[in-house]
Write a protein that holds these residues in place. Structure first.
Motif, PDB file in Angstrom:
ATOM      1  N   UNK A 258       0.765  -4.013  -6.088  1.00  0.00           N
ATOM      2  CA  UNK A 258      -0.195  -4.421  -5.060  1.00  0.00           C
ATOM      3  C   UNK A 258       0.348  -4.138  -3.659  1.00  0.00           C
ATOM      4  N   UNK A 259       1.611  -4.466  -3.421  1.00  0.00           N
ATOM      5  CA  UNK A 259       2.223  -4.212  -2.120  1.00  0.00           C
ATOM      6  C   UNK A 259       2.265  -2.708  -1.856  1.00  0.00           C
ATOM      7  N   UNK A 260       2.590  -1.949  -2.882  1.00  0.00           N
ATOM      8  CA  UNK A 260       2.633  -0.496  -2.760  1.00  0.00           C
ATOM      9  C   UNK A 260       1.282   0.054  -2.333  1.00  0.00           C
ATOM     10  N   UNK A 261       0.238  -0.390  -2.985  1.00  0.00           N
ATOM     11  CA  UNK A 261      -1.110   0.081  -2.680  1.00  0.00           C
ATOM     12  C   UNK A 261      -1.516  -0.335  -1.271  1.00  0.00           C
ATOM     13  N   UNK A 262      -1.254  -1.591  -0.935  1.00  0.00           N
ATOM     14  CA  UNK A 262      -1.681  -2.126   0.348  1.00  0.00           C
ATOM     15  C   UNK A 262      -0.966  -1.447   1.521  1.00  0.00           C
ATOM     16  N   UNK A 263       0.337  -1.180   1.367  1.00  0.00           N
ATOM     17  CA  UNK A 263       1.110  -0.603   2.462  1.00  0.00           C
ATOM     18  C   UNK A 263       1.133   0.923   2.441  1.00  0.00           C
TER      19      UNK A 263
ATOM     20  N   UNK B 132       2.877   2.807   0.282  1.00  0.00           N
ATOM     21  CA  UNK B 132       4.256   3.198  -0.015  1.00  0.00           C
ATOM     22  C   UNK B 132       4.377   3.320  -1.527  1.00  0.00           C
ATOM     23  N   UNK B 133       5.185   4.258  -1.984  1.00  0.00           N
ATOM     24  CA  UNK B 133       5.347   4.420  -3.429  1.00  0.00           C
ATOM     25  C   UNK B 133       6.106   3.230  -4.033  1.00  0.00           C
ATOM     26  N   UNK B 134       5.814   2.959  -5.295  1.00  0.00           N
ATOM     27  CA  UNK B 134       6.517   1.867  -5.973  1.00  0.00           C
ATOM     28  C   UNK B 134       8.008   2.195  -6.084  1.00  0.00           C
ATOM     29  N   UNK B 135       8.318   3.478  -6.222  1.00  0.00           N
ATOM     30  CA  UNK B 135       9.724   3.897  -6.294  1.00  0.00           C
ATOM     31  C   UNK B 135      10.467   3.466  -5.026  1.00  0.00           C
ATOM     32  N   UNK B 136       9.846   3.699  -3.876  1.00  0.00           N
ATOM     33  CA  UNK B 136      10.472   3.300  -2.615  1.00  0.00           C
ATOM     34  C   UNK B 136      10.653   1.791  -2.544  1.00  0.00           C
ATOM     35  N   UNK B 137       9.647   1.055  -2.986  1.00  0.00           N
ATOM     36  CA  UNK B 137       9.741  -0.405  -2.946  1.00  0.00           C
ATOM     37  C   UNK B 137      10.881  -0.915  -3.814  1.00  0.00           C
ATOM     38  N   UNK B 138      11.040  -0.333  -4.991  1.00  0.00           N
ATOM     39  CA  UNK B 138      12.139  -0.766  -5.858  1.00  0.00           C
ATOM     40  C   UNK B 138      13.497  -0.432  -5.222  1.00  0.00           C
TER      41      UNK B 138
END
Length: 90
Positions: free
Chosen positions: A27-32, A34-40
């Protein structure tokens, strides 16, 4: 595909949304955007494991053991009843 440089403050805010506020990474990835890979990756860099407040592991463990004992007893009673009624019908 170009790479974007995000500020440390932006990254920490994204990590805060996941770790403290409890939003899912997807959800954060979609909202911002940013890729989920980057978030991890950011979670590894900036995230600190935050224990859930109010969780008493020993009390939870005792509760689960009591529940397991109760369910095991119920199962055993049903097994014995099935055997008893199977004999009577013969």
């Amino acid at each position: 595909m170009g790479t974007s440089n995000y500020s440390d403050e932006f990254k920490r805010d994204a990590v805060h949304q996941i770790t403290v506020r409890g939003y899912p990474v997807r959800e954060v990835s979609r909202r911002l955007g940013v890729s989920t890979h980057s978030l991890y990756k950011w979670l590894k860099l900036f995230g600190e494991p935050v224990p859930k407040p109010g969780v008493d592991h020993e009390a939870e463990n005792r509760r689960l053991k009591r529940e397991l004992a109760r369910v095991t007893e119920e199962r055993d009673i049903l097994k014995k009843a099935t055997a008893y009624f199977a004999r009577e019908s013969q």
